[in-house]
Scaffold this motif. Structure first.
Motif, PDB file in Angstrom:
ATOM      1  N   ALA A  28       0.830  -1.199   0.000  1.00  0.00           N
ATOM      2  CA  ALA A  28       0.000   0.000   0.000  1.00  0.00           C
ATOM      3  C   ALA A  28       0.868   1.255   0.000  1.00  0.00           C
ATOM      4  CB  ALA A  28      -0.912  -0.010   1.222  1.00  0.00           C
ATOM      5  N   LEU A  29       0.461   2.252  -0.773  1.00  0.00           N
ATOM      6  CA  LEU A  29       1.204   3.512  -0.814  1.00  0.00           C
ATOM      7  C   LEU A  29       1.137   4.188   0.551  1.00  0.00           C
ATOM      8  CD1 LEU A  29       0.073   5.015  -4.259  1.00  0.00           C
ATOM      9  CD2 LEU A  29       2.156   3.728  -3.750  1.00  0.00           C
ATOM     10  N   ASP A  89      -5.574   9.608   4.234  1.00  0.00           N
ATOM     11  CA  ASP A  89      -6.816  10.217   4.702  1.00  0.00           C
ATOM     12  C   ASP A  89      -7.873   9.169   5.047  1.00  0.00           C
ATOM     13  OD1 ASP A  89      -5.570  12.606   4.251  1.00  0.00           O
ATOM     14  OD2 ASP A  89      -6.544  12.994   2.319  1.00  0.00           O
ATOM     15  N   ARG A  90      -7.784   7.997   4.435  1.00  0.00           N
ATOM     16  CA  ARG A  90      -8.736   6.928   4.725  1.00  0.00           C
ATOM     17  C   ARG A  90      -8.295   6.054   5.901  1.00  0.00           C
ATOM     18  NH1 ARG A  90     -10.316   4.466  -1.231  1.00  0.00           N
ATOM     19  NH2 ARG A  90     -11.279   6.353  -2.085  1.00  0.00           N
ATOM     20  N   GLY A  91      -7.131   6.340   6.428  1.00  0.00           N
ATOM     21  CA  GLY A  91      -6.670   5.594   7.584  1.00  0.00           C
ATOM     22  C   GLY A  91      -5.848   4.374   7.251  1.00  0.00           C
ATOM     23  N   TYR A  92      -5.266   4.341   6.051  1.00  0.00           N
ATOM     24  CA  TYR A  92      -4.382   3.247   5.634  1.00  0.00           C
ATOM     25  C   TYR A  92      -5.032   1.881   5.800  1.00  0.00           C
ATOM     26  CZ  TYR A  92      -0.656   6.633   4.979  1.00  0.00           C
ATOM     27  OH  TYR A  92       0.091   7.688   4.535  1.00  0.00           O
ATOM     28  N   ARG A 112       1.663  11.068  -5.305  1.00  0.00           N
ATOM     29  CA  ARG A 112       1.524  11.674  -3.975  1.00  0.00           C
ATOM     30  C   ARG A 112       0.050  11.793  -3.590  1.00  0.00           C
ATOM     31  NH1 ARG A 112       6.335  15.001  -4.936  1.00  0.00           N
ATOM     32  NH2 ARG A 112       5.026  16.506  -6.046  1.00  0.00           N
ATOM     33  N   ALA A 113      -0.794  12.155  -4.576  1.00  0.00           N
ATOM     34  CA  ALA A 113      -2.230  12.291  -4.311  1.00  0.00           C
ATOM     35  C   ALA A 113      -2.841  10.943  -3.921  1.00  0.00           C
ATOM     36  CB  ALA A 113      -2.941  12.858  -5.536  1.00  0.00           C
ATOM     37  N   LEU A 114      -2.430   9.870  -4.580  1.00  0.00           N
ATOM     38  CA  LEU A 114      -2.943   8.542  -4.242  1.00  0.00           C
ATOM     39  C   LEU A 114      -2.494   8.127  -2.841  1.00  0.00           C
ATOM     40  CD1 LEU A 114      -2.354   6.672  -7.633  1.00  0.00           C
ATOM     41  CD2 LEU A 114      -4.515   7.567  -6.729  1.00  0.00           C
ATOM     42  N   ALA A 115      -1.232   8.417  -2.521  1.00  0.00           N
ATOM     43  CA  ALA A 115      -0.731   8.085  -1.182  1.00  0.00           C
ATOM     44  C   ALA A 115      -1.453   8.903  -0.120  1.00  0.00           C
ATOM     45  CB  ALA A 115       0.776   8.315  -1.117  1.00  0.00           C
ATOM     46  N   ALA A 116      -1.720  10.181  -0.427  1.00  0.00           N
ATOM     47  CA  ALA A 116      -2.458  11.029   0.515  1.00  0.00           C
ATOM     48  C   ALA A 116      -3.878  10.513   0.713  1.00  0.00           C
ATOM     49  CB  ALA A 116      -2.472  12.464   0.017  1.00  0.00           C
ATOM     50  N   SER A 117      -4.469   9.970  -0.353  1.00  0.00           N
ATOM     51  CA  SER A 117      -5.806   9.381  -0.247  1.00  0.00           C
ATOM     52  C   SER A 117      -5.798   8.192   0.699  1.00  0.00           C
ATOM     53  CB  SER A 117      -6.296   8.950  -1.633  1.00  0.00           C
ATOM     54  OG  SER A 117      -7.533   8.266  -1.548  1.00  0.00           O
ATOM     55  N   GLN A 123      -7.173   0.175  -1.112  1.00  0.00           N
ATOM     56  CA  GLN A 123      -5.862   0.783  -0.951  1.00  0.00           C
ATOM     57  C   GLN A 123      -5.216   0.988  -2.314  1.00  0.00           C
ATOM     58  OE1 GLN A 123      -4.438   2.014   1.556  1.00  0.00           O
ATOM     59  NE2 GLN A 123      -5.190   1.057   3.409  1.00  0.00           N
ATOM     60  N   HIS A 124      -4.690   2.182  -2.528  1.00  0.00           N
ATOM     61  CA  HIS A 124      -3.848   2.411  -3.699  1.00  0.00           C
ATOM     62  C   HIS A 124      -2.490   1.785  -3.399  1.00  0.00           C
ATOM     63  CE1 HIS A 124      -6.846   5.018  -5.415  1.00  0.00           C
ATOM     64  NE2 HIS A 124      -6.856   5.769  -4.320  1.00  0.00           N
ATOM     65  N   SER A 125      -2.064   0.896  -4.242  1.00  0.00           N
ATOM     66  CA  SER A 125      -0.856   0.118  -3.981  1.00  0.00           C
ATOM     67  C   SER A 125       0.093   0.174  -5.162  1.00  0.00           C
ATOM     68  CB  SER A 125      -1.225  -1.340  -3.668  1.00  0.00           C
ATOM     69  OG  SER A 125      -2.089  -1.415  -2.556  1.00  0.00           O
TER      70      SER A 125
END
Length: 724
Positions: free
Chosen positions: A73-74, A185-188, A177-182, A194-196
């Protein structure tokens, strides 16, 4: 219909597994690859590559199985504390792909990431870049800390178990970076989706050494080609002693594709080339009257245990060809051991080299004061005094030379190979040894970016004005180097001041080519390219630009792997080729080049075509070699020389190691053979909520598909067609 049934079967399998609480096997998951493949996104990036020495490796790792690349996961890293915090709270994470800004990748952060990898799997570290490539904090040298580099962070010497890859541009970086920030924000771990990311890249076994890797044929030696030439129109003469001006031709950074090396390498290259051109402007009769000859050399592979200078010193000390070849495409005898194209190097003799002056790091200092470091001994001290005397007499230059406070000790440079010659060849170098630099006691005092990917030219009009001043200083340093060589070769100081002068306009043009845009008019003219676009095409992946990774800009000063007989195999790297052509054209009378280019008989596009000519120009045996210059075959007094460990022997298409020639400090550096890696982003399921969501979606999709199929079958029945 068969494909639809397979999809339905896959969803049914996933639903059943979810209901029973079992995890799907790899073969079962592959049943839905037809649906998920379109959801994968691939990104172009530049990987960190492992470098393997005789005692182990440095750099990055890869999956233990070349066919497997597990993702993660990012996870957005905005400080080193984010990594240390994850180490303390790693529960809930199976694997992560860390997303790190380029400015945050340094020795301390990489060591923290390796600590994290001991607790959970780090699938990859994805390094993002800014639009202008500017670091958000003062960069540090990536070299290991030493007396000369006290502030080095050791990034180049770290060994990690995971892949690190650098994105090519800012647009890609913003997306990831935007995907990792998403994810954040969702709590990993509690996120539904998960964006991976995963990175497919294999670098060989972690336990590999260069000796085992070379024997197995899975590695290539690191190195390349050095370039040397007689300064001026006079070929080398075995009856004369030699004054040698030298610099390193390569550098390193954590990413081998991002090595701009403005001060680390480009400044020394520029100074030596400009000095050679200034000496070439002196009348030929004046140079011939000198009691000594002047030679210049740019050594490649210096970051790999001084491979270039070490090999050159070894061969010159040996002074003979062990395996001569009488049949030569260069119209003269060549040598298979050591493998070189021309025998001019046998005319030098290590015992006949009376002076070695190495120059490096002369662009980091914004002062007009430069330093001379002298090796131990009276000869070196006298040579340093002579250089300062020439500088004092040169009232037409704006820089000064002062003695470094580290008397008798010299900073790292090709001079080291000459000073160690007796230990490795049983032939001693008894001459004077100097290093001219822009620093006194520490390289990083003048250039904190030394040996890092940030050792590059800044952008903007103000930066261009500052670089113009730097180019003028380098021109003055080159003038003093050339005048000093002239005096040490037997000329008078007054003649040196009157005859030897670097053209500052040309110096500024050369400096721009080496630090801003290698696809420039000067390079195109020197290498005989049709235009600057042709230069850019030729440079290919060896170009560097901060915003586009390798899409243009300054040349990449990474040496690359050593390839035997690169001319025949057409694997020339652009920087050594430019340096050789520059020295050949400005070292010989321009009329030779003009005569060759005007004759269709000697027309060529590359050296290989000169080798294939049935009637090439007749070059003087042992003193010159054929080269394709500006579209014509010419007898050149500039030469390539192998930059690879003297202990390496190439026979029968394979490398072996001569243990008797392997010095204690020769790392015998290699690089594993690898294919281009692939960075892939996708959406993965990492939690129970995700499993439930997939189950619901699968059930709904199954019901919908069954309903649609029955509806379609009814419609076909009504038209009297049968569904088989």
């Amino acid at each position: 219909m068969g494909a639809a049934r397979k999809v339905l079967a896959a969803w049914a399998t996933l639903a059943a597994l979810a209901l029973t609480g079992l995890q799907p096997a790899r073969a079962e998951v592959n049943g839905v690859n037809a649906m998920t493949e379109a959801m994968l996104t691939e990104y172009a990036s530049l990987p960190c590559v492992r470098s393997i020495a005789r005692d182990g490796a440095v750099g990055c790792g890869s999956p233990s199985d070349r066919s497997v690349a597990e993702g993660g996961a990012l996870f957005l890293v905005e400080s080193v504390e984010d990594v240390t915090g994850l180490i303390e709270n790693a529960q809930g994470f199976d694997a992560v792909a860390l997303v790190v800004d380029d400015a945050l990748l340094h020795g301390d952060s990489l060591r923290a990431m390796q600590d994290l990898a001991r607790k959970i799997r780090v699938a990859a570290v994805i390094v993002t870049v800014e639009e202008d490539g500017s670091p958000q904090e003062p960069p540090r040298s990536s070299a290991a800390p030493t007396t000369w580099i006290p502030s080095g962070d050791g990034l180049l010497n770290e060994t990690v178990s995971f892949v690190v890859t650098r994105l090519r541009n800012a647009t890609q970086s913003e997306e990831i970076r935007a995907l990792a920030a998403s994810n954040r924000d969702r709590g990993y771990a509690d996120a539904v989706f998960q964006h991976s990311a995963r990175y497919q890249f294999y670098l060989g076994k972690e336990t590999a050494t260069s000796l085992s890797c070379l024997v197995s044929g899975r590695c290539d030696p690191l190195g390349g080609l050095s370039v040397w030439a007689s300064a001026g129109p006079v070929p080398v003469n075995s009856a004369k002693e030699t004054v040698l001006l030298t610099a390193n031709l390569d550098a390193a950074s954590f990413f081998h594709d991002v090595v701009p090396a403005r001060d680390t390498t480009a400044s020394g290259v520029a100074a030596v080339l400009l000095a050679a051109k200034a000496l070439a402007s002196v009348d030929e009769s004046v140079l011939e009257a000198l009691s000594k000859q002047i030679v210049v050399a740019l050594f490649n592979g210096e970051v790999w245990s001084r491979a270039g200078s070490r090999r050159f010193v070894h061969d010159v000390a040996l002074g003979e060809c062990l395996s001569p070849q009488t049949a030569s495409p260069y119209n003269e005898s060549t040598c298979a051991n050591p493998p070189v194209y021309a025998l001019a190097w046998t005319s030098l003799g290590l015992e006949n080299i009376t002076d070695v002056v190495s120059v490096n790091n002369v662009a980091g200092n914004e002062s007009d004061t430069f330093y001379v470091h002298s090796a131990a001994g009276t000869a070196s001290a006298n040579a340093a005094a002579a250089l300062q005397s020439v500088a004092s007499s040169s009232t037409d230059v704006d820089v000064s030379i002062t003695s470094a406070t580290t008397s008798g000790v010299v900073p790292p440079s090709p001079l080291d190979s000459f000073l160690a010659a007796e230990l490795e060849t049983d032939v001693s170098f008894g001459g004077a040894g100097l290093v001219v630099s822009g620093f006194d006691a520490a390289i990083t005092d003048a250039n904190p970016r030394y040996s890092s990917r940030y050792d590059r030219r800044d952008e903007g009009s103000e930066a261009d004005d500052a670089e113009a001043l730097t180019a003028a200083r380098i021109a003055d340093v080159a003038t003093l180097l050339a005048r000093h060589a002239f005096v040490q070769a037997g000329g008078s100081t007054s003649d040196a001041v009157n005859f030897v002068l670097v053209d500052e306009t040309h110096a500024a043009e050369l400096w721009d080519c080496l630090t801003k845009d290698f696809a420039c008019t000067l390079v195109a003219d020197v290498i005989g390219a049709e235009d600057t676009t042709a230069v850019a095409d030729f440079m290919g992946s060896t170009l560097f630009a901060a915003s586009e990774g390798i899409a243009g800009g300054a040349p990449n000063f990474f040496s690359g792997i050593y390839s035997p007989f690169p001319v025949e195999n057409n694997v020339m790297r652009p920087v050594p080729l430019f340096v050789r052509d520059y020295l050949a054209q400005y070292g010989r009378n321009a009329s030779l080049v003009e005569k060759a280019t005007e004759s269709a008989k000697y027309a060529c596009a590359q050296d290989l075509e000169c080798m294939a000519m049935t009637e090439p120009p007749e070059c003087e045996l042992g003193r010159s070699a054929l080269a394709c210059l500006r579209g014509g075959c010419v007898c050149s007094n500039a030469y390539f020389h192998d930059a690879v460990s003297p202990a390496l022997v190439y026979e029968g298409g394979a490398f072996s190691v001569d243990a008797q020639k392997l010095a204690d400090d020769d790392g015998l550096w290699t690089e594993p053979r690898w294919s281009d890696g692939t960075l892939t982003l996708y959406t993965s399921a990492n939690s129970a909520s995700t499993t439930i969501a997939l189950l619901v979606c699968g059930i709904l999709l199954t019901i919908g598909c069954v309903f649609a199929l029955r509806k379609a079958q009814g419609m076909l029945d009504n038209t009297k067609y049968k569904l088989n």
